[in-house]
Design an enzyme around this catalytic site. Structure first.
Site, PDB file in Angstrom:
ATOM      1  N   TYR A   1       0.815  -1.212   0.000  1.00  6.36           N
ATOM      2  CA  TYR A   1       0.000   0.000   0.000  1.00  6.36           C
ATOM      3  C   TYR A   1       0.854   1.270   0.000  1.00  6.36           C
ATOM      4  CZ  TYR A   1      -4.306  -2.601   0.900  1.00  6.36           C
ATOM      5  OH  TYR A   1      -5.382  -3.433   0.800  1.00  6.36           O
TER       6      TYR A   1
ATOM      7  N   ASP B   1      -5.622  -5.631   6.005  1.00  2.66           N
ATOM      8  CA  ASP B   1      -6.809  -5.088   5.346  1.00  2.66           C
ATOM      9  C   ASP B   1      -7.770  -6.227   4.991  1.00  2.66           C
ATOM     10  OD1 ASP B   1      -8.459  -3.210   4.256  1.00  2.66           O
ATOM     11  OD2 ASP B   1      -7.314  -2.930   2.416  1.00  2.66           O
TER      12      ASP B   1
ATOM     13  N   ASP C   1      -2.423 -17.536   4.754  1.00  2.07           N
ATOM     14  CA  ASP C   1      -3.410 -18.388   4.069  1.00  2.07           C
ATOM     15  C   ASP C   1      -4.056 -19.353   5.072  1.00  2.07           C
ATOM     16  OD1 ASP C   1      -0.852 -19.422   4.265  1.00  2.07           O
ATOM     17  OD2 ASP C   1      -0.864 -20.467   2.340  1.00  2.07           O
TER      18      ASP C   1
ATOM     19  N   LYS D   1       3.487 -14.114   5.401  1.00  2.00           N
ATOM     20  CA  LYS D   1       3.765 -15.178   4.436  1.00  2.00           C
ATOM     21  C   LYS D   1       5.290 -15.256   4.340  1.00  2.00           C
ATOM     22  CE  LYS D   1       2.127 -18.160   1.483  1.00  2.00           C
ATOM     23  NZ  LYS D   1       1.450 -19.383   1.918  1.00  2.00           N
TER      24      LYS D   1
END
Ligand code: NAD
Length: 360
Positions: A124, A249, A225, A191
């Site tokens: 972002y 988000d 995930d 991740k």
């Protein structure tokens, strides 16, 4: 003495829910001198800027603001007023409590967790290179030179910066938040197995900070995930979730869905000595001017604001009033009714009236 607080109505349905929240906050009896300022479409029309300097200056001076959602114009140079506001004021922590209130349609009862999302960097950051642009082609060549990897020449590129300093700030914030708010555990979600130099760095720093809270706040790690599934299956296992910007988000909306949807999800953007409170949801422009959308998320953002200015008793009373109205399920907006077409659904203003009545 009255608190001076910046009030930004926002776009679309923003002004309707912001006004509902303002009335509810005032009904607690806390004296506030609202400094009304603009951002978004109205600011563009009145002052020729989506984010006028006067609005920034007001927040910097008052240190506390509450804002309605702002529509992000599609196309054009400005990426998002919200992102720009957070970056300009260095509101590096996004805090989103996820709490179940009886009466709200929800898959689970008793959920009470909080999302702490890094707010200033990651994908972002707005560092993007358009497909086909000369600088993108140049960048692709550089990347190929540095990395021994090939990038398809027809690629667009978004850069994901994650710094040691910002990771340290947000991790410390999460542990301090947990400590102050009597929480037991921080789960760091990344991740890191794939993005070793960005998410990996975020996790490494979180581990280091966690070590200094050992014995006070538990720490665990998860992959984003897997976490998406865990949150749907076993949300009660979690307490404070610490995430980089993008995952924060996405999982915020997932968590909002667990407790009844965006209509009841409040938020805060916090920096050092400064905070802007706003609902998680957007400006829902299709309902603009219809007195239809749910003001709860904005009112609960007001509850967070009252706690932040240390008006805890007023915050508790307002939260209790919201809870009672939700539990009764009568004067609530369409999205909180079992049938969204229920003709007895309250309007935005009428739901706020019912909450104010409970405060009297
Ligand atoms: P949205 O949150 O405005 O709407 C998503 C869905 O949720 C819609 O179906 C809407 O009807 C419903 N919804 C949202 N708030 C509701 C409420 N209070 N009561 C009942 N239903 C509600 O998301 P979007 O449509 O993707 O975005 C609209 C605009 O808002 C975009 O320009 C987006 O960039 C902007 N946005 C702003 C913020 C912010 O200001 N912080 C956050 C998210 C999106």
């Amino acid at each position: 003495m009255a608190y001076k607080i910046t009030f930004i109505p926002g776009d679309g349905t923003g002004p309707e829910i912001a006004e509902a929240a303002r009335r509810c906050i005032e009904a607690t009896g806390v004296k506030i001198d609202w400094d009304e300022k603009y951002a978004g479409e109205e600011a563009q029309a009145k002052y020729g800027s989506l984010l006028p300097e006067a609005t920034i200056a007001s927040i910097k001076k008052n240190k506390v603001a509450i804002k309605g959602p702002i529509t992000t114009p599609i196309g054009g140079g400005f990426r998002s007023v919200n992102v720009a506001l957070r970056q300009t004021l260095d509101l590096y922590a996004c805090v989103r409590p996820v709490k179940y209130y009886p009466g709200v349609k929800s898959f689970y009862k008793d959920i009470d967790l909080v999302i702490i999302r890094e707010n200033s960097e990651d994908l972002y950051a707005g560092i993007e290179f358009e497909e086909g642009a000369p600088e993108t082609r140049k960048l692709i060549k550089e990347i190929e030179g540095f990395s021994n990897k090939t990038v398809r020449p027809d690629s667009g590129i978004s850069i994901k910066p994650i710094s040691k300093s910002a990771s340290e700030k947000i991790a410390r914030f999460a542990f301090e938040y947990a400590l102050i708010n009597n929480r037991k555990k921080v789960t760091c979600i990344t991740k890191a197995n794939i993005m070793k130099f960005t998410d990996g760095l975020f996790l490494k720093i979180a581990r280091e900070i966690a070590a200094s809270y050992e014995g006070k706040i538990a720490f665990e790690e998860a992959l984003v995930d897997n976490m998406a599934m865990q949150l749907v299956q076993k949300p009660l296992n979690y307490d404070c979730l610490l995430l980089p910007n993008l995952y924060g988000d996405i999982l915020s909306d997932l968590c909002a869905g667990l407790v009844g949807g965006l209509g009841v999800a409040p938020g805060a953007n916090v920096g050092d000595g400064m905070a802007v409170f706003e609902p998680v949801h957007g400006s829902a422009p299709k309902y603009k001017g219809m007195n239809r959308v749910n003001p709860t998320a904005m009112i609960l953002s007001g509850v967070l604001m009252l706690r932040y200015i240390k008006e805890g008793a007023a915050a508790d009373r307002l939260e209790k009033a919201v809870k009672e109205v939700l539990t009764e399920g009568i004067s609530v907006t369409y999205d909180l009714k079992p049938d969204p077409k229920d003709p007895t659904a309250a309007g935005t203003k009428e739901m706020a009236d019912a909450i104010i009545k409970k405060l009297k």
